[in-house]
Design a protein around this motif. Structure first.
Motif, PDB file in Angstrom:
ATOM      1  N   ALA A 258      40.705  -5.659  85.232  1.00 24.09           N
ATOM      2  CA  ALA A 258      39.791  -6.701  84.758  1.00 24.09           C
ATOM      3  C   ALA A 258      38.379  -6.164  84.557  1.00 24.09           C
ATOM      4  O   ALA A 258      37.604  -6.708  83.763  1.00 24.09           O
ATOM      5  N   LYS A 259      38.042  -5.082  85.260  1.00 22.24           N
ATOM      6  CA  LYS A 259      36.710  -4.499  85.103  1.00 22.24           C
ATOM      7  C   LYS A 259      36.638  -3.618  83.858  1.00 22.24           C
ATOM      8  O   LYS A 259      35.614  -3.569  83.178  1.00 22.24           O
ATOM      9  N   TRP A 261      38.989  -3.658  81.162  1.00 22.73           N
ATOM     10  CA  TRP A 261      39.398  -4.361  79.945  1.00 22.73           C
ATOM     11  C   TRP A 261      38.998  -5.842  79.999  1.00 22.73           C
ATOM     12  O   TRP A 261      39.845  -6.727  79.978  1.00 22.73           O
ATOM     13  N   LYS A 262      37.716  -6.105  80.068  1.00 21.15           N
ATOM     14  CA  LYS A 262      37.213  -7.476  80.071  1.00 21.15           C
ATOM     15  C   LYS A 262      37.417  -8.108  78.696  1.00 21.15           C
ATOM     16  O   LYS A 262      37.322  -7.434  77.663  1.00 21.15           O
ATOM     17  N   LYS A 266      32.744  -6.472  76.814  1.00 18.52           N
ATOM     18  CA  LYS A 266      33.467  -5.322  77.337  1.00 18.52           C
ATOM     19  C   LYS A 266      32.517  -4.180  77.700  1.00 18.52           C
ATOM     20  O   LYS A 266      31.593  -3.878  76.959  1.00 18.52           O
TER      21      LYS A 266
END
Length: 330
Positions: A258-259, A261-262, A266
């Motif tokens: 999640a960090k 590939w926001k 991004k």
């Protein structure tokens, strides 16, 4: 995962190395993509003869003998020399230090890239016509920082470290006259200036894999003469490296997905030695300064932080900033 046995690997290498003698011209041999080492003297010609249906009677045209990989003499295509010069240039100060860190110049090796630059520029200035190696060594020694020289017990003189001297031969635009003993050095016709940064190193790794694959990163690095742990990159958001769908392979810790590939806003990715070790963001701070904030997944050693600063300078230049500041969040 590709599963190959020893027999297949050896069969592939025999073909990749041209040992079936199908090449019409010696210069077309794939092994020349990495050069052919000439140690002992004359062995390079024998290696080419082993791969050619009609080996040349004399020195092959279009080839030159140059100190390249690990400072050893290799036969290369003359046309390949400009690109090879930048590809073999150290990737960073840490890389430069690792390549020349011997007990004889332990302190001088800490100069890193500055050591390579000083020695290459000195050799280029000295070799403007064919000259014996000994004369060149003496004059280069007088032109470089004393910390890059040492007292040689065997000859009773002080001279430049051999590890450094031979590794800057190509960047200095200097070749070795074949069959000369002691060696005679000469300028390469149309030689470019001393490199300012490494470019094209990845192509050398690809060439190694084509000829010797499969191979580990450490084996490729050992051939080039660098270390495996010397690759730091600031990849932008949506970089091709991040587009692979096997995200669990790229980042095994799923909590970090999640960090990296926001969905919105991004970040970029911090790549260290092939592993994604954090994320980064950039913002303009005034007209000329770019601020880059790095959020590492774990504490970064000093050599990585130094490399991050170098990479940040590249990012700033691309974005039109003349100054850059790196901040760490975590």
């Amino acid at each position: 995962m590709l599963d190959v046995d020893r027999g297949r690997v050896l069969a592939y290498r025999v073909m990749a190395h041209g040992l079936e003698r199908e090449a019409g011209d010696v210069a077309d041999l794939a092994v020349l993509d990495l050069g052919v080492q000439d140690t002992p003297s004359g062995s390079a010609r024998l290696a080419l003869a082993a791969r050619s249906a009609t080996p040349p009677a004399g020195d092959p045209e279009g080839l030159a003998l140059v100190w390249t990989f690990r400072g050893a003499p290799h036969l290369h295509r003359i046309a390949d020399l400009p690109g090879l010069s930048t590809a073999l240039w150290p990737l960073s100060d840490a890389d430069a230090t690792a390549r020349i860190a011997t007990t004889s110049i332990k302190e001088g090796a800490r100069l890193g890239l500055a050591a390579f630059t000083a020695a290459a520029e000195a050799m280029r200035a000295v070799v403007t016509a064919p000259r014996p190696r000994g004369e060149v060594s003496t004059e280069v020694t007088a032109r470089i920082p004393a910390s890059l020289t040492y007292d040689c017990a065997s000859c009773g003189a002080r001279h430049v470290s051999g590890a450094l001297f031979q590794q800057v031969g190509l960047p200095a635009g200097v070749l070795v006259r074949p069959g000369t003993s002691p060696a005679v050095l000469a300028p390469i016709e149309g030689r470019p200036g001393v490199p300012r940064r490494a470019e094209g190193t990845a192509a050398l790794a690809e060439a190694y894999l084509r000829l010797h694959g499969p191979a580990t990163p450490a084996e490729v690095a050992s051939f080039i003469g660098t270390t495996q742990r010397d690759l730091v990159r600031l990849l932008p958001p949506s970089d091709p490296f991040l587009q692979a769908r096997d995200r669990a392979l790229l980042v095994p810790d799923k909590a970090r997905h999640a960090k990296v590939w926001k969905m919105i806003a991004k970040p970029g990715a911090l790549l260290v030695d092939g592993e994604i070790e954090g994320v980064w963001r950039a913002r303009k701070a005034g007209r000329a300064r770019l601020e880059i904030t790095v959020t590492p997944f774990q504490p970064l050693p000093a050599r990585v932080r130094d490399a991050v600063l170098d990479e940040a300078g590249r990012v700033a230049a691309v974005r039109g900033a003349t100054d850059v500041r790196v901040l760490y969040d975590g």
